[in-house]
Design a protein around this motif. Structure first.
Motif, PDB file in Angstrom:
ATOM      1  N   ASP A   1      -2.906   8.126  -5.402  1.00  0.00           N
ATOM      2  CA  ASP A   1      -4.236   7.770  -4.952  1.00  0.00           C
ATOM      3  C   ASP A   1      -4.067   6.658  -3.921  1.00  0.00           C
ATOM      4  O   ASP A   1      -3.825   5.507  -4.279  1.00  0.00           O
ATOM      5  CB  ASP A   1      -5.092   7.310  -6.135  1.00  0.00           C
ATOM      6  N   LYS A   2      -4.180   7.024  -2.651  1.00  0.00           N
ATOM      7  CA  LYS A   2      -3.948   6.039  -1.600  1.00  0.00           C
ATOM      8  C   LYS A   2      -5.038   4.974  -1.572  1.00  0.00           C
ATOM      9  O   LYS A   2      -4.793   3.834  -1.181  1.00  0.00           O
ATOM     10  CB  LYS A   2      -3.829   6.732  -0.247  1.00  0.00           C
ATOM     11  N   SER A   3      -6.252   5.330  -2.008  1.00  0.00           N
ATOM     12  CA  SER A   3      -7.337   4.351  -2.007  1.00  0.00           C
ATOM     13  C   SER A   3      -7.094   3.259  -3.054  1.00  0.00           C
ATOM     14  O   SER A   3      -7.547   2.126  -2.895  1.00  0.00           O
ATOM     15  CB  SER A   3      -8.682   5.027  -2.265  1.00  0.00           C
ATOM     16  N   GLN A   4      -6.385   3.630  -4.139  1.00  0.00           N
ATOM     17  CA  GLN A   4      -6.064   2.677  -5.203  1.00  0.00           C
ATOM     18  C   GLN A   4      -4.616   2.202  -5.130  1.00  0.00           C
ATOM     19  O   GLN A   4      -4.198   1.374  -5.938  1.00  0.00           O
ATOM     20  CB  GLN A   4      -6.296   3.327  -6.578  1.00  0.00           C
ATOM     21  N   ASN A   5      -3.849   2.759  -4.174  1.00  0.00           N
ATOM     22  CA  ASN A   5      -2.436   2.409  -4.045  1.00  0.00           C
ATOM     23  C   ASN A   5      -1.701   2.568  -5.373  1.00  0.00           C
ATOM     24  O   ASN A   5      -0.949   1.678  -5.809  1.00  0.00           O
ATOM     25  CB  ASN A   5      -2.273   0.985  -3.507  1.00  0.00           C
TER      26      ASN A   5
ATOM     27  N   ALA B   1       0.831  -1.202   0.000  1.00  0.00           N
ATOM     28  CA  ALA B   1       0.000   0.000   0.000  1.00  0.00           C
ATOM     29  C   ALA B   1       0.869   1.257   0.000  1.00  0.00           C
ATOM     30  O   ALA B   1       2.060   1.199   0.337  1.00  0.00           O
ATOM     31  CB  ALA B   1      -0.919   0.021   1.225  1.00  0.00           C
TER      32      ALA B   1
END
Length: 125
Positions: free
Chosen positions: A72-76, A27
């Motif tokens: 985009d941390k939600s999509q890594n 992540a």
């Protein structure tokens, strides 16, 4: 251990655009300092743009106004959007990761501990 996989490289004509992606596993966390580097034919690997854990960014003069780094941390996913591409942008593009510290964002190649395998961008005139 962080693993990076780049994608999105292609052959385009001058003036075109490309979006490069770097999938980060496990992540993109709060200690991630990341960057895009490139290595052109017969050239040394050089920094293009970097983004720190706080979202602060830096880029080279040649990239300013044409390339945008984002994450985009939600999509890594780490992204490099490139526009108005020039033949001199032809290179293998690499995603890089290091642990966040006060020197990040950074375009110092030797500071990065983890690299992807690269994705090829070719710009024809």
């Amino acid at each position: 251990q962080v693993h990076l996989v780049e994608s999105g490289g292609a052959s385009v004509q001058a003036g075109g655009s490309l979006r490069l992606s770097c999938a980060v596993s496990p992540a993109i966390d709060d200690i991630a300092c990341m960057a895009w580097f490139r290595e052109g034919p017969g050239k040394e690997r050089e920094g293009v743009a970097s983004i720190g854990a706080t979202g602060a960014t830096i880029s080279t003069d040649s990239a300013k106004g044409r390339f945008v780094i984002s994450k985009d941390k939600s999509q890594n996913t780490l992204t490099l959007f490139m526009s108005n591409l020039k033949p001199e942008d032809t290179a293998m593009y690499y995603c890089a990761w290091r642990r966040q510290d006060w020197q990040c964002p950074s375009l110092l190649r030797t500071a990065y501990s983890t690299w992807g395998q690269g994705t090829q961008v070719t710009v024809s005139s």
